[in-house]
Design a protein around this motif. Sequence first.
Motif: not given
Length: 457
Positions: A288, A301, A293, A297, A295
């Motif tokens: 990711t 990806v 983001s 995900e 965090e």
Amino acid sequence: MPISLEQPFDDESFDEEKINFLKNLQANILKGHGREHVALLFLKIKDVGGTRLFLRDYPISDAYTQHIEVENFKKNQVPGGIIYLAFLSKAGLDVLGHGEKFTSDQPFIDGVRNDAAVLDGGETKSWQTELLEQSHVLLLLAYHDEVELARTLGNYVADFAVESSPLSVVYVQSGRGYRNADGEGVEHFGYVDGRSQPLLLTSQIRAEKIARRGGVNHYDPKAHLEQVLIKDPLGSSGFGSYFVFRKLEQNVADFKAAEEVLAHKLHLQGADKERAGAQVVGRFEDGTSLVQSAEPEGAPVTNNFNYDGDAEGGKCPFHSHIRKTNPRGSSPGGLEFDKRVQMARRGITYGVRLQHPDSKEFIDQPRDGVGLLFMSYQSSIEQQFRFMQTAWANNPDFPSGNVGIDPIIGQGQSNDHQWFPQYGSTANSVSLLFKGFVGLKGSEYFFTPSVNGLKNI
Ligand code: HEM
């Protein structure tokens, strides 16, 4: 119609011209071979005539056979056979009497040993002794079955050990891929590797556009053949590619400890600690991207991002490995320039690790003996690999003043600390010198001849 290098290769419809083009091109350039086990044989020429005969009979894998095998795998799940590739160094071309035909790429002509800017500390002191010896020919064998590959490799090594053999072995290096629980290839620091590539086949470009892959409206990885191919100076009609090899040893234990220090300095707790390493790579371990983001995900990806919304580097720091090596239009050169520097990366990890049987996480932390066999194809070593390594990764002032070197591959004397932001803002960034976890154990610049160029050498 002759094949134009100013576009990707259309692999979704075929005529005789296109089939002949691929049959005369080595496999693995336009698309990775995908095998998990690799053996590299670094060789020295003892007898020129005998080497020519050997190369003529070597069962080189071409791009058309690779294409057929991929289609067969998609339809019938039957894996392809052993991949056989061959490369020649400038020293090898000189011995074979073809060196003077190569006039376009100065780093290739001079050889990597004379290219101080891409060596650790400007010297070869960090290299392992076997790789210090200049090799002439590199053979790369790859297969999904480790035992069968070892048998084939063993036969070659035994043949080269015979007194009358035209070639002798300088060094044998094996490589093997590791995958995470999502089935994605990972490098030894634990991060998904290989997600971002210049895409050279229309089928790959089409696949990237579908929603599950993330689309291409923010970053389009489509690339033209001229990014990796040049007219083969050895063959009247074929195409070849420059090939960079670098054996990069990874100190996993110290890297992981430095990630902990960084997480502590950033006051990251629990799952948020993952963001420390992500600020080094530019992506979380699962791939990711940090710019998209805060965090991880999870798979699949996307590669569909750029740095337009992160002009200050508050999400993805300027020094992070993927922002340094592909600024995606945020460098002073602009998008077309940044994309033109990209090369087809075909590396594989080496060394043995312990993985948790379920989570597939690495459970050991070696200091040495493991790393990346970095391999890349490009039409210009000078403007692609070398430029990326020296003008971007090693340069503490790229893309702007005092951002520090690439914390993974940056080399050189710079001790400028990198700045690591709290996610989304540079206001309370902390500084840390993050470097020295990857060491160069050896390197070589090669040329990948066309199939006919190799046969008629
Ligand atoms: C041990 C050494 C290395 C490690 C551990 C490493 C690791 C990674 C990882 C985890 C990624 C993210 C996955 C992806 O975007 O594909 C990546 C991307 C990349 N790396 Fe490396 N890498 C290493 C060496 C190199 C070298 C020597 C170069 C070139 C000089 C390089 C150039 C790139 C490029 C161009 C990307 C893609 C960036 C993008 O398009 O966003 N890497 N690397």
